[in-house]
Design an enzyme around this catalytic site. Sequence first.
Site, mmCIF file in Angstrom:
data_model
loop_
_atom_site.group_PDB
_atom_site.id
_atom_site.type_symbol
_atom_site.label_atom_id
_atom_site.label_comp_id
_atom_site.label_asym_id
_atom_site.label_seq_id
_atom_site.Cartn_x
_atom_site.Cartn_y
_atom_site.Cartn_z
ATOM 1 N N ASP A 1 27.549 -23.628 -43.699
ATOM 2 C CA ASP A 1 27.480 -24.427 -44.720
ATOM 3 C C ASP A 1 27.185 -24.024 -45.984
ATOM 4 O O ASP A 1 26.444 -23.151 -46.320
ATOM 5 C CB ASP A 1 26.611 -25.731 -44.265
ATOM 6 C CG ASP A 1 27.294 -26.375 -43.411
ATOM 7 O OD1 ASP A 1 28.317 -26.280 -42.878
ATOM 8 O OD2 ASP A 1 26.633 -27.329 -42.889
ATOM 9 N N TYR B 1 18.688 -19.942 -35.342
ATOM 10 C CA TYR B 1 18.535 -20.482 -36.720
ATOM 11 C C TYR B 1 16.874 -21.052 -36.806
ATOM 12 O O TYR B 1 16.441 -21.423 -35.919
ATOM 13 C CB TYR B 1 19.422 -21.974 -36.844
ATOM 14 C CG TYR B 1 20.790 -21.588 -36.939
ATOM 15 C CD1 TYR B 1 21.610 -21.788 -38.052
ATOM 16 C CD2 TYR B 1 21.482 -21.729 -35.506
ATOM 17 C CE1 TYR B 1 23.023 -21.373 -38.180
ATOM 18 C CE2 TYR B 1 23.067 -21.577 -35.713
ATOM 19 C CZ TYR B 1 23.748 -21.242 -36.728
ATOM 20 O OH TYR B 1 24.978 -21.192 -36.817
ATOM 21 N N ASP C 1 22.919 -33.788 -43.991
ATOM 22 C CA ASP C 1 21.992 -33.073 -44.196
ATOM 23 C C ASP C 1 21.653 -33.695 -45.817
ATOM 24 O O ASP C 1 21.913 -34.792 -46.088
ATOM 25 C CB ASP C 1 22.638 -31.632 -44.546
ATOM 26 C CG ASP C 1 23.902 -31.636 -45.351
ATOM 27 O OD1 ASP C 1 24.027 -32.605 -46.310
ATOM 28 O OD2 ASP C 1 24.677 -30.696 -45.578
ATOM 29 N N ARG D 1 22.810 -29.623 -38.214
ATOM 30 C CA ARG D 1 22.538 -30.881 -38.895
ATOM 31 C C ARG D 1 23.060 -32.016 -37.862
ATOM 32 O O ARG D 1 22.384 -33.140 -38.027
ATOM 33 C CB ARG D 1 23.413 -31.225 -40.181
ATOM 34 C CG ARG D 1 25.029 -30.866 -40.163
ATOM 35 C CD ARG D 1 25.418 -30.440 -41.340
ATOM 36 N NE ARG D 1 26.761 -29.854 -41.301
ATOM 37 C CZ ARG D 1 27.866 -30.232 -41.866
ATOM 38 N NH1 ARG D 1 27.804 -31.661 -41.802
ATOM 39 N NH2 ARG D 1 29.171 -29.883 -41.643
#
Length: 312
Positions: free
Chosen positions: A38, A66, A80, A187
């Site tokens: 993103d 992550y 988000d 997310r």
Amino acid sequence: MNGILNVLKPAGMTSFDVIAVARKITQQRKIGHTGTLDPSAVGVLPICLGNATKAIEFMIDKDKVYRAEMTLGVTTDTQDSSGKVISSHPVDVTNNEIVDVCKSFIGEIAQLPPMYSAIKIGGKKLYEIARQGETIERQARNITIYDINVIRIWDDISIFGENSSTVQYATKKVLFDVHCSKGTYIRTLCNDIGEKLGCGGHMSFLVRTRAGNYDINSAFTLEEIMELAKENTLSSKLVPVESVFRDYDKVQLNEADTAKYNNGVWIKYTYEKENKNVNKRVYDFKGVFLGIGEVFDDGRGTFLKSKKFFRG
């Protein structure tokens, strides 16, 4: 220029923006990335140059790691912190409950892709539909969460809006590491954890620390890549494409079989008796990486054929 460049994607750029900058720096026509991030996210974005672009299909399937920050108490339309607040709730849960719910997502789960994503349905990207104020039916996808490790939990105040229209919300922040399969939306994971806790939540920060065999410790910023190009040392920083297949067994052909293999001829496989019907890293008689070969048995015997050729 052939090989893999491990890029540290900055915030505010799309993965395609990074490709455009890298193409300009390297003057490389054949170039591609191995999995989008993103625009707000940062982290590892391996880029393939030259013949290494043939490896993209193998790299996309690799797992990812992550580090994410989740904000509990506020949900947004994008899942988000870039989105609009659609609900807020008191965060009346203990730290132990938060950890337990996070851990409950470990394993194979069905995840519904967010509307604000690049998935195409009916020829249109979901985020294009979402920006028109529409929501359409999506199919849940099976993904795997291999591990979630909660690092820290703390109380915080989250601010949404601009200038005089800002609103403050009492929230809890959760910093965690997650190891997951391809196709996982972090997310959405944050949104689903918040939903299960009953207070809602969204992702407020994300960094990809590993993609397949490439981690953040060996990644280069775009500024560093520009300097390396000016110094004519960028080629030395490229990772050989064979690194993608380091988990495959290595087979080095003799001179006669090298000639046959290079011409697409199936080779009578006599290099080992075990591990039939599997992929191999294939090298010529001089030790030069040729590509990925497939060992198979067709009833007449065991053969090796080229599955993906990287040389030339």
